[in-house]
Scaffold this motif. Sequence first.
Motif, PDB file in Angstrom:
ATOM      1  N   PHE A  86       0.844  -1.189   0.000  1.00 42.17           N
ATOM      2  CA  PHE A  86       0.000   0.000   0.000  1.00 42.17           C
ATOM      3  C   PHE A  86       0.881   1.241   0.000  1.00 42.17           C
ATOM      4  N   LYS A  87       0.652   2.124  -0.953  1.00 43.00           N
ATOM      5  CA  LYS A  87       1.363   3.404  -0.958  1.00 43.00           C
ATOM      6  C   LYS A  87       0.442   4.415  -0.286  1.00 43.00           C
ATOM      7  N   VAL A  88       0.887   4.926   0.853  1.00 39.52           N
ATOM      8  CA  VAL A  88       0.081   5.882   1.599  1.00 39.52           C
ATOM      9  C   VAL A  88       0.875   7.161   1.831  1.00 39.52           C
ATOM     10  N   SER A  89       0.149   8.236   1.855  1.00 45.01           N
ATOM     11  CA  SER A  89       0.718   9.525   2.209  1.00 45.01           C
ATOM     12  C   SER A  89       0.216   9.848   3.607  1.00 45.01           C
ATOM     13  N   ILE A  90       1.132  10.068   4.543  1.00 42.77           N
ATOM     14  CA  ILE A  90       0.755  10.335   5.923  1.00 42.77           C
ATOM     15  C   ILE A  90       0.875  11.832   6.178  1.00 42.77           C
ATOM     16  N   LYS A  91      -0.233  12.422   6.581  1.00 37.15           N
ATOM     17  CA  LYS A  91      -0.285  13.867   6.798  1.00 37.15           C
ATOM     18  C   LYS A  91      -0.789  14.147   8.210  1.00 37.15           C
ATOM     19  N   GLU A  92      -0.238  15.194   8.800  1.00 39.39           N
ATOM     20  CA  GLU A  92      -0.732  15.650  10.086  1.00 39.39           C
ATOM     21  C   GLU A  92      -1.914  16.587   9.852  1.00 39.39           C
ATOM     22  N   TRP A  93      -2.876  16.572  10.778  1.00 45.50           N
ATOM     23  CA  TRP A  93      -4.024  17.454  10.670  1.00 45.50           C
ATOM     24  C   TRP A  93      -4.227  18.195  11.984  1.00 45.50           C
ATOM     25  N   ASN A  94      -4.898  19.327  11.890  1.00 45.94           N
ATOM     26  CA  ASN A  94      -5.222  20.153  13.042  1.00 45.94           C
ATOM     27  C   ASN A  94      -6.616  20.710  12.798  1.00 45.94           C
ATOM     28  N   TYR A  95      -7.559  20.380  13.671  1.00 41.53           N
ATOM     29  CA  TYR A  95      -8.937  20.820  13.496  1.00 41.53           C
ATOM     30  C   TYR A  95      -9.547  21.073  14.875  1.00 41.53           C
ATOM     31  N   CYS A  96     -10.046  22.252  15.098  1.00 37.60           N
ATOM     32  CA  CYS A  96     -10.682  22.621  16.370  1.00 37.60           C
ATOM     33  C   CYS A  96      -9.795  22.281  17.565  1.00 37.60           C
ATOM     34  N   ASN A  97      -8.563  22.701  17.510  1.00 33.96           N
ATOM     35  CA  ASN A  97      -7.593  22.476  18.588  1.00 33.96           C
ATOM     36  C   ASN A  97      -7.275  21.005  18.840  1.00 33.96           C
ATOM     37  N   LYS A  98      -7.587  20.139  17.892  1.00 30.09           N
ATOM     38  CA  LYS A  98      -7.205  18.729  17.981  1.00 30.09           C
ATOM     39  C   LYS A  98      -6.223  18.444  16.862  1.00 30.09           C
ATOM     40  N   THR A  99      -5.283  17.558  17.128  1.00 30.36           N
ATOM     41  CA  THR A  99      -4.295  17.199  16.111  1.00 30.36           C
ATOM     42  C   THR A  99      -4.212  15.690  15.990  1.00 30.36           C
TER      43      THR A  99
END
Length: 139
Positions: A92-105
């Motif tokens: 599986f080729k996956v792209s791992i990205k960090e997210w930040n939404y409503c003070n949650k990460t």
Amino acid sequence: MVKIIHGFINYPHLTQKWKAFDKETYSAMILIKKEEATDDINDLILDGAEIDEKYKDFYIMNASSIYEILLYDRNLNQINATDICSGDECNFKVSIKEWNYCNKTGKKAYLQAIQKLSSGIEISTVDFISYEDEELPFS
């Protein structure tokens, strides 16, 4: 970060988008053997034993994409989504990205491509109960 993960596919939604949380995505559950998991994906995996006894030897990662996922066979020839089934061994080729939404990460795995290596293992079984004809309520 783009990463190649070796594992087994379960519950693939590759032929049509699946609606979850008001988004339509292609998605798959990736079963990763515990001895093959690497530290850089710890934030993305669940212990399979916490989900169901049949997954006790695996970590589970969910990955999805709003775009059609590229699908290949062992020899890198393009294949159809219907050629991939639950239990198939894949890369599986996956792209791992960090997210930040409503003070949650957190981190999210976006599925880019799948390479089917072999038809797979039996992940789950259905237990059929046999009844004699006279025991059936509708006979």
